[in-house]
Design an enzyme around this catalytic site. Sequence first.
Site, short mmCIF file in Angstrom:
data_model
loop_
_atom_site.label_atom_id
_atom_site.label_comp_id
_atom_site.label_asym_id
_atom_site.label_seq_id
_atom_site.Cartn_x
_atom_site.Cartn_y
_atom_site.Cartn_z
N ARG A 1 -4.97 -5.06 -13.10
CA ARG A 1 -3.61 -5.45 -12.59
C ARG A 1 -2.66 -5.24 -13.86
O ARG A 1 -3.05 -6.00 -14.80
CB ARG A 1 -3.83 -6.98 -12.25
CG ARG A 1 -2.54 -7.49 -11.67
CD ARG A 1 -1.56 -6.76 -10.91
NE ARG A 1 -2.23 -6.67 -9.66
CZ ARG A 1 -2.43 -7.60 -8.49
NH1 ARG A 1 -1.96 -8.68 -8.73
NH2 ARG A 1 -2.96 -7.21 -7.52
N ASP B 1 -1.60 -1.99 -9.56
CA ASP B 1 -3.18 -1.55 -9.55
C ASP B 1 -3.31 -0.32 -10.10
O ASP B 1 -2.97 0.64 -9.41
CB ASP B 1 -3.75 -2.03 -8.29
CG ASP B 1 -3.75 -3.41 -7.87
OD1 ASP B 1 -3.33 -4.18 -8.77
OD2 ASP B 1 -3.94 -3.76 -6.55
N LYS C 1 0.86 -1.22 -0.05
CA LYS C 1 -0.13 -0.15 0.13
C LYS C 1 0.97 1.36 -0.10
O LYS C 1 0.73 2.11 -0.81
CB LYS C 1 -1.05 0.07 1.27
CG LYS C 1 -1.83 -1.20 1.53
CD LYS C 1 -2.74 -1.32 0.46
CE LYS C 1 -3.94 -2.43 0.53
NZ LYS C 1 -3.50 -3.69 0.80
N ARG D 1 -15.78 -3.57 -4.50
CA ARG D 1 -14.48 -4.18 -4.77
C ARG D 1 -14.26 -4.94 -6.11
O ARG D 1 -15.12 -5.65 -6.31
CB ARG D 1 -13.95 -5.00 -3.64
CG ARG D 1 -13.93 -4.18 -2.25
CD ARG D 1 -13.91 -5.25 -1.05
NE ARG D 1 -15.11 -5.99 -1.13
CZ ARG D 1 -15.06 -7.05 -0.20
NH1 ARG D 1 -14.32 -7.29 0.66
NH2 ARG D 1 -16.10 -7.86 -0.11
N ARG E 1 -10.21 -6.24 -13.22
CA ARG E 1 -10.96 -6.89 -12.29
C ARG E 1 -12.29 -6.01 -12.08
O ARG E 1 -12.27 -5.02 -11.25
CB ARG E 1 -10.21 -7.22 -11.03
CG ARG E 1 -9.11 -8.16 -11.49
CD ARG E 1 -7.88 -8.13 -10.34
NE ARG E 1 -7.27 -6.90 -10.21
CZ ARG E 1 -6.60 -6.44 -9.40
NH1 ARG E 1 -5.87 -7.38 -8.44
NH2 ARG E 1 -6.08 -5.33 -9.42
N GLU F 1 -1.94 0.86 -5.89
CA GLU F 1 -1.09 -0.08 -5.21
C GLU F 1 -0.06 -0.59 -5.82
O GLU F 1 -0.09 -0.76 -7.48
CB GLU F 1 -1.97 -1.52 -4.67
CG GLU F 1 -2.87 -1.13 -3.52
CD GLU F 1 -3.54 -2.25 -2.90
OE1 GLU F 1 -2.96 -3.34 -3.06
OE2 GLU F 1 -4.61 -1.86 -2.23
N LYS G 1 -8.88 1.72 3.76
CA LYS G 1 -8.41 0.25 3.85
C LYS G 1 -7.38 0.14 4.79
O LYS G 1 -6.55 0.97 4.89
CB LYS G 1 -8.18 -0.15 2.56
CG LYS G 1 -7.06 0.81 1.55
CD LYS G 1 -6.97 0.21 0.17
CE LYS G 1 -6.01 1.20 -0.61
NZ LYS G 1 -6.06 0.75 -2.18
N ASN H 1 1.98 -4.15 -5.82
CA ASN H 1 2.12 -5.42 -5.33
C ASN H 1 3.63 -5.94 -5.82
O ASN H 1 3.97 -6.30 -6.85
CB ASN H 1 0.95 -6.18 -6.07
CG ASN H 1 -0.63 -5.85 -5.57
OD1 ASN H 1 -0.90 -6.18 -4.68
ND2 ASN H 1 -0.90 -4.85 -6.47
#
Length: 315
Positions: free
Chosen positions: A210, A273, A125, A233, A225, A281, A160, A283
């Site tokens: 992604r 993301d 994050k 979400r 997504r 984000e 979050k 990852n």
Amino acid sequence: MHILFVADPLDQFKIYKDTTFSMMREAQRRGHTLSVCEPRHLGWQRGRPVTAMARAIVLTGDPDDWYREEPAAERPLKDYDVVLMRKDPPFDAEYIYATHLLEQAEREGARVVNKPRALRDHPEKLAIMEFSEFTTPTLVTRDAASVRAFHAEHQDIILKPLDGMGGMGIFRVKGDALNLGSIVETLNKNGAETIMVQRFVPQISEGDKRVLVIGGRPVPFSLARIPQGTEVRGNLAAGGKGVAQPLTDDDRRIAEAIGPVLSQRGLLLIGLDVIGGSLTEINVTSPTCFQEITEQTGFDVPAMFIDALEAELKS
């Protein structure tokens, strides 16, 4: 090449979509040897190298009984050609302890991907702070009053935790501020833990994309997504629908700016993301979506990854 995968228990894998499994399958197809362990199987004792109680495995091709394993044996990490750290979050104290053991193994001669220090230095994050020119307005804080002020400015926000995955613990608060106080108390544990707050990006309806970057180069397709029903979400674990699509100009611009920087720091594989052209984000622990992109587009993401891994070991 003998690869040690440090991962979650094999009996938890959903091999029809699991990215680590797709890496294993491609590596075995090329003749590489596979071994597996969990972070709890790592250990160190003064006067000895870092070791793992690991099991050699062979993939069978049977979806119901998908691997054969040999009995676990203790072996120094430096004796493997490469160690792939693929443990899923949470990015908790035990995860950090594992990176310290892996970093000691590096000092002893092991090759570890992604690099343990880089994993610690880029929590998923918070890593976006370095690249804030690509992000939506974002606040990181423990302070409830700061969250209320951020909401008053932006009206529609996402809150979050910093250590979640798969959409866990994500809340949306609209202009009426309904339940904002209760949500903040739940997430920040009454001021004991830091949380992230971001301005809501309405393009989430088009998908939380992604964007995979391997060896500093973006995969040419993302996986959007898309939230389903009343869900905000898009995460696949939260019921989102994954739709592969070519990278947009914004996707590519972000990936080409960030990818080479993080690759130089030892992050061979990252997952960005992106929602509506905004980075949300980065990852680094165990980026996913290899199989979904490959199946929908024909672009072989696992092959691109193993190519990059082989090149990394030759360099």
